[in-house]
Every structure is written in C-alpha cells, then in structure tokens.
Design an enzyme around this catalytic site. Sequence first.
Site, PDB file in Angstrom:
ATOM      1  N   CYS A 131      -5.858  12.917  13.005  1.00 57.47           N
ATOM      2  CA  CYS A 131      -6.263  10.908  12.657  1.00 57.47           C
ATOM      3  C   CYS A 131      -5.996  11.023  13.428  1.00 57.47           C
ATOM      4  CB  CYS A 131      -5.325  11.203  11.569  1.00 57.47           C
ATOM      5  SG  CYS A 131      -3.658  10.686  12.000  1.00 57.47           S
ATOM      6  N   ARG A 156      -0.050  14.499  13.071  1.00 56.22           N
ATOM      7  CA  ARG A 156       0.299  14.411  11.879  1.00 56.22           C
ATOM      8  C   ARG A 156       0.163  15.617  11.040  1.00 56.22           C
ATOM      9  NH1 ARG A 156      -1.097   8.782  10.007  1.00 56.22           N
ATOM     10  NH2 ARG A 156       0.064   8.891   9.081  1.00 56.22           N
ATOM     11  N   PRO A 157       1.069  16.560  11.434  1.00 58.60           N
ATOM     12  CA  PRO A 157       1.281  17.895  10.753  1.00 58.60           C
ATOM     13  C   PRO A 157       1.953  17.541   8.932  1.00 58.60           C
ATOM     14  CG  PRO A 157       2.984  17.269  11.661  1.00 58.60           C
ATOM     15  CD  PRO A 157       2.408  16.670  12.200  1.00 58.60           C
ATOM     16  N   VAL A 158       1.420  18.949   8.486  1.00 58.49           N
ATOM     17  CA  VAL A 158       2.610  18.024   6.814  1.00 58.49           C
ATOM     18  C   VAL A 158       3.127  19.560   6.655  1.00 58.49           C
ATOM     19  CG1 VAL A 158       0.868  17.041   5.737  1.00 58.49           C
ATOM     20  CG2 VAL A 158       0.882  19.358   6.023  1.00 58.49           C
ATOM     21  N   ASP A 159       4.184  20.289   7.245  1.00 55.40           N
ATOM     22  CA  ASP A 159       4.651  21.572   6.959  1.00 55.40           C
ATOM     23  C   ASP A 159       5.649  21.413   6.306  1.00 55.40           C
ATOM     24  OD1 ASP A 159       4.936  19.856   9.632  1.00 55.40           O
ATOM     25  OD2 ASP A 159       6.680  21.219  10.100  1.00 55.40           O
ATOM     26  N   LEU A 160       6.547  19.822   6.536  1.00 56.35           N
ATOM     27  CA  LEU A 160       7.390  20.155   5.852  1.00 56.35           C
ATOM     28  C   LEU A 160       7.725  19.599   4.173  1.00 56.35           C
ATOM     29  CD1 LEU A 160       9.204  16.595   8.503  1.00 56.35           C
ATOM     30  CD2 LEU A 160       9.892  19.459   7.898  1.00 56.35           C
ATOM     31  N   ASP A 184       4.391   0.791  11.953  1.00 53.66           N
ATOM     32  CA  ASP A 184       3.245  -0.146  11.621  1.00 53.66           C
ATOM     33  C   ASP A 184       3.297  -1.532  11.986  1.00 53.66           C
ATOM     34  OD1 ASP A 184       2.184   2.460  10.301  1.00 53.66           O
ATOM     35  OD2 ASP A 184       3.346   1.413   8.157  1.00 53.66           O
ATOM     36  N   LYS A 239       0.388  -1.182   0.207  1.00 55.02           N
ATOM     37  CA  LYS A 239       0.034   0.035  -0.556  1.00 55.02           C
ATOM     38  C   LYS A 239       0.922   1.561   0.103  1.00 55.02           C
ATOM     39  CE  LYS A 239      -2.191   1.497   3.330  1.00 55.02           C
ATOM     40  NZ  LYS A 239      -1.727   3.100   3.998  1.00 55.02           N
ATOM     41  N   ASN A 240       1.922   0.977   0.531  1.00 55.52           N
ATOM     42  CA  ASN A 240       2.909   2.326   0.780  1.00 55.52           C
ATOM     43  C   ASN A 240       3.344   2.806  -0.132  1.00 55.52           C
ATOM     44  OD1 ASN A 240       1.494   3.264   2.923  1.00 55.52           O
ATOM     45  ND2 ASN A 240       3.185   2.804   4.921  1.00 55.52           N
ATOM     46  N   ARG A 243      -8.530  -0.816   4.683  1.00 59.24           N
ATOM     47  CA  ARG A 243      -8.072   0.348   4.178  1.00 59.24           C
ATOM     48  C   ARG A 243      -5.921  -0.541   3.829  1.00 59.24           C
ATOM     49  NH1 ARG A 243      -6.587   4.306   7.341  1.00 59.24           N
ATOM     50  NH2 ARG A 243      -4.688   4.791   6.065  1.00 59.24           N
ATOM     51  N   ARG A 286      -4.638  10.322   4.163  1.00 57.48           N
ATOM     52  CA  ARG A 286      -4.361  11.391   4.776  1.00 57.48           C
ATOM     53  C   ARG A 286      -3.092  11.390   3.730  1.00 57.48           C
ATOM     54  NH1 ARG A 286       0.468  12.182   6.478  1.00 57.48           N
ATOM     55  NH2 ARG A 286       0.188  14.399   8.040  1.00 57.48           N
TER      56      ARG A 286
HETATM   57  C1  UD1 Z   1       4.333   6.953   6.327  1.00 58.06           C
HETATM   58  C2  UD1 Z   1       2.969   5.616   6.006  1.00 58.06           C
HETATM   59  C3  UD1 Z   1       3.081   5.176   7.524  1.00 58.06           C
HETATM   60  C4  UD1 Z   1       3.976   5.198   8.047  1.00 58.06           C
HETATM   61  C5  UD1 Z   1       4.557   6.486   8.852  1.00 58.06           C
HETATM   62  C6  UD1 Z   1       5.724   6.051   9.687  1.00 58.06           C
HETATM   63  C7  UD1 Z   1       2.929   5.992   4.097  1.00 58.06           C
HETATM   64  C8  UD1 Z   1       1.958   6.499   2.647  1.00 58.06           C
HETATM   65  N1  UD1 Z   1       2.204   6.171   4.997  1.00 58.06           N
HETATM   66  O1  UD1 Z   1       3.197   8.195   6.730  1.00 58.06           O
HETATM   67  O2  UD1 Z   1       2.262   3.886   7.223  1.00 58.06           O
HETATM   68  O3  UD1 Z   1       3.107   5.141  10.076  1.00 58.06           O
HETATM   69  O4  UD1 Z   1       5.577   6.546   7.355  1.00 58.06           O
HETATM   70  O5  UD1 Z   1       6.604   5.400   9.213  1.00 58.06           O
HETATM   71  O6  UD1 Z   1       4.128   5.657   3.373  1.00 58.06           O
HETATM   72  N2  UD1 Z   1       6.000  14.669  10.308  1.00 58.06           N
HETATM   73  C9  UD1 Z   1       6.294  16.476  10.476  1.00 58.06           C
HETATM   74  N3  UD1 Z   1       5.812  17.570   9.504  1.00 58.06           N
HETATM   75  C10 UD1 Z   1       5.960  17.358   8.563  1.00 58.06           C
HETATM   76  C11 UD1 Z   1       5.372  15.434   8.396  1.00 58.06           C
HETATM   77  C12 UD1 Z   1       6.121  14.506   9.119  1.00 58.06           C
HETATM   78  O7  UD1 Z   1       5.741  16.801  11.434  1.00 58.06           O
HETATM   79  O8  UD1 Z   1       6.036  17.632   7.619  1.00 58.06           O
HETATM   80  C13 UD1 Z   1       6.102  13.482  11.057  1.00 58.06           C
HETATM   81  C14 UD1 Z   1       4.934  13.486  12.178  1.00 58.06           C
HETATM   82  O9  UD1 Z   1       3.729  13.868  12.979  1.00 58.06           O
HETATM   83  C15 UD1 Z   1       5.710  11.784  12.458  1.00 58.06           C
HETATM   84  C16 UD1 Z   1       6.544  11.850  11.570  1.00 58.06           C
HETATM   85  O10 UD1 Z   1       6.973  12.954  11.132  1.00 58.06           O
HETATM   86  O11 UD1 Z   1       5.721  11.972  14.026  1.00 58.06           O
HETATM   87  C17 UD1 Z   1       6.533  10.598  10.771  1.00 58.06           C
HETATM   88  O12 UD1 Z   1       5.703  10.417  10.135  1.00 58.06           O
HETATM   89  P1  UD1 Z   1       5.980  10.634   8.621  1.00 58.06           P
HETATM   90  O13 UD1 Z   1       7.030   9.951   7.904  1.00 58.06           O
HETATM   91  O14 UD1 Z   1       5.234  11.574   7.142  1.00 58.06           O
HETATM   92  O15 UD1 Z   1       4.476   9.569   8.019  1.00 58.06           O
HETATM   93  P2  UD1 Z   1       3.442  10.130   7.007  1.00 58.06           P
HETATM   94  O16 UD1 Z   1       4.543   9.725   5.583  1.00 58.06           O
HETATM   95  O17 UD1 Z   1       2.247  10.580   7.438  1.00 58.06           O
END
Ligand code: UD1
Length: 421
Positions: free
Chosen positions: A117, A122-126, A308, A22-23, A400, A93
Amino acid sequence: MDKLRIVGGTPLNGEIRISGAKNSALPILACTLLGDTPSTVQNLPHLHDITTMIELFGCMGIQPIIDEKLSLEVDANTIKTLVAPYDLVKTMRASILVLGPMLARFGKAEVALPGGCAIGSRPVDLHVRGLQAMGANIKIEDGYIKAEIPSAGLHGTTFMFDTVSVTGTENLIMAAALAKGKTILQNAAKEPEVIDLANMINQMGGHVTGMGTDTITIEGVGHLQGTTFSVMADRIETGTYLVAAAITGGKVKLKDTDPSILEAVLIKLQEAGANIDTGRNWIALDMKGNKPKAVNIRTAPYPAFPTDMQAQFIALNSVAEGIGKVTETIFENRFMHVYELNRMGAQILIEGNTAIVKGVDSLKGAPVMATDLRASASLVLAGLVAQGETLIDRIYHIDRGYQCIEEKLQLLGAKIKRIAG
Ligand code: UD1
C-alpha cells in the site's frame, strides 16, 4: 473524482462534535461475527472504510440492518461464504480483521493477502503466525490466506509479537476468545482501540484481561452472545482538528472526545504554544492568534506519539517558528505528503526516516494530490493556512477516515468546498 477547494488564511473558531473511531469501529464490526446472537454497533462513523466492511459482510451473505441513528445490527448466523475477496481487501487492509473471528466461529476462512500500500509493505505475517500457534492450519495460496481449524478446535497459546501490531493483536484476541484454554499475548498493542475491542468481547461473555498493557490474557469460552456496543471517540480525528486550529492560530472546542487517550499529542500541541483546556469528554485549544513553534516528534506505538498524526504535525511544523525534526519509526515510506507540502512552499528535507522541517513565513496554495489517508489530512491543514487557493485531488483517501470533513471545517469558519468530479 471529487476534489477539495480550500482558500486559506482564516483562523478556525467554533465547536464541533468528534465522530466514532474508524480504527475501533472496524475491529468492533469484525467482532460481531463471534456472537451466537445479533450485535448492535452504535456511534459508527459515516466513512468509506465502514461501508467497505459492510460490503465485505454482504459478500459473505450477511446483510447488516442500519437504523435511523446509523446503528448497525449484525447477525452472523446468516453467513454463507467464508471468503474475503481481493477486490475488497485491496481497498482496505483492515479487512484482514475478519480472519480471526471467521476462523474461530466458523472453522474456516479465506482472506486475500492485502498486498502493498502507499505507506509501505505492511505484512500480515504476525496475524498468520499467531493463528498457527493456536493450532490453525494455514496455507498461502493464489494470493489468499486459507485457514482452517483442526478437528479439536483452536487452543490457547503464548504468543510473542516481534513487532507491536494493532490489528494483529486484535485478530488474535478475537480468535483466542473462542479457543480452548488460555492465550497470553506478549508485546501486544496497548492502543485504546484494542481496549475498546476487549471491552466488547467481555460484554459478549468473554474473558479478556490485561488490555491496555503489553500482556493480554484471554480465557477462551465456548460461546459468545451478541451485545450492544458504542464505539469510542476517534483520537486521530480529534488530533487533526486540534492541529487545524493550531496551524491557523485559531480557537476550537471539540466535543464527544476523550482527552485521556491523546496525551502525547496534547503535550506536543502545548509545546507548539497552544493553550489547552480539557473536560471529561471535550478538549478546547486556543492559539491566542500566535504562530506555532516547531516541535520534534518521534512516532512509536501507544502511548507514544501516533504515526497517524505524523503528517499533520509536519504540516504544523512547515509554518512554525524554528526547525522541527519528525522521525517515523512505524512505517517505511510514510512521507509522501512531504513532496506535496514542498510544492506549496514548505522547506522539508528527508534524511532516512526523519523529515527536517524548517518553518516558513507562509505557504502558497497549489494543486496537490492526496496519496493516503493521513497524508491527505496534512494537505487540508496546509491548505487552511496557505495564501490563496489549494485544490486537493484524490480526496477519496480523506473520505476513508474523516466524516464530513468539509462540513465540520465549514462549521469552524474555514473556506472549503467539495467539487464533484
Ligand atoms: C493500525 C491502524 C493504523 C495505524 C497503525 C499503527 C487500524 C485499522 N489501523 O494499522 O491506522 O497507522 O495501526 O499505529 O487499526 N507488521 C509486521 N507484521 C504483521 C503486522 C504488522 O511486520 O503481521 C508491522 C508493520 O509493517 C508496521 C508495524 O508492524 O511496521 C505496525 O503495524 P500494525 O500495528 O500492524 O498496523 P495496522 O494494524 O495495519
């Protein structure tokens, strides 16, 4: 709402095939948007999240063609709307993965903010900061990320991730693939799914190097062509079925998977007493009828133990000999399964980001509720070993991420049935 009914106590035994990841499938599908010509994606898992991505393409005016083998052909040239609406993004997401490719290929993108969630903020700032570093103009307005590229286009940059982010790394690789010049991503995610994506981009005519390390370099190119790409095996599905065998004292062989991307998990299963044998594309596990031994786990980015798989190992520890400490370092609030497992007789205490799991002789079946994807997997595992009947509600979470979970478990001898609700 569908439920799963499990009658526990049967050691699993048999062979099954592992599905596409999936990922990996989600970023690979997003990546098809970058090609000037259509791409075909093979080995797609049949999962709800994949259907959501296809629906998202549909909203944008792209109608992928599915063939009889479930390969999907995507022609991004038919795109009409550069918007990923909240209704879809809130259910998945990972929809954020279309942001980078839409922006790089079509110059504009509006993607709803995913919001909170079940497993934390789970922010997307990066993702946003990385694209801004490449020159994108981005404003957050009305709950949407509204992004546009400047007239000169996106340019290469050096960007350091404060925190390792898997989809963040993937989004920036896709945007950088069509940017002018060189992008260097530092503290990038090393996950195998990132490598799969980089391989697809290179097959499309891109130049990505360093994938699998924490420094990834992308030389932007003017155009990418469509390609045919087969999605890698799902390491989390693999790990979940291995734990299913281990928790029930069983013996399984998993085919069409890859032991080299599961090292941290295999080491912990061996520590738990499992005999493991591997070949190029299969893994066999035999507990020889023994009860598992408790193991300590600390989640961290790849190649360390994956978050996971955390919930599944808490289930394993809950019936193991001894006490296992499980520390979650990636996500806040990712222990929702603990409360449900305790309702089945587990003895788990949470202290900060650590779950202290004291193994009990046996769990008892109970009605329980799935709260997120991997949490629900841990309830299935607990149900497989519990005495009596476990009824799991809200299994849409499981659908999912696990293709045909009840059929696969039935093939291994489990007493599990889906009850349509
Ligand atoms: C992906 C996987 C998910 C897995 C996770 C961690 C997919 C579709 N999903 O999720 O199954 O559990 O990696 O291995 O591939 N963070 C920030 N800012 C950002 C982005 C992330 O602070 O902009 C933080 C998150 O809150 C979290 C950490 O970074 O604490 C890791 O998150 P991230 O690796 O981004 O998870 P996903 O990519 O959403």
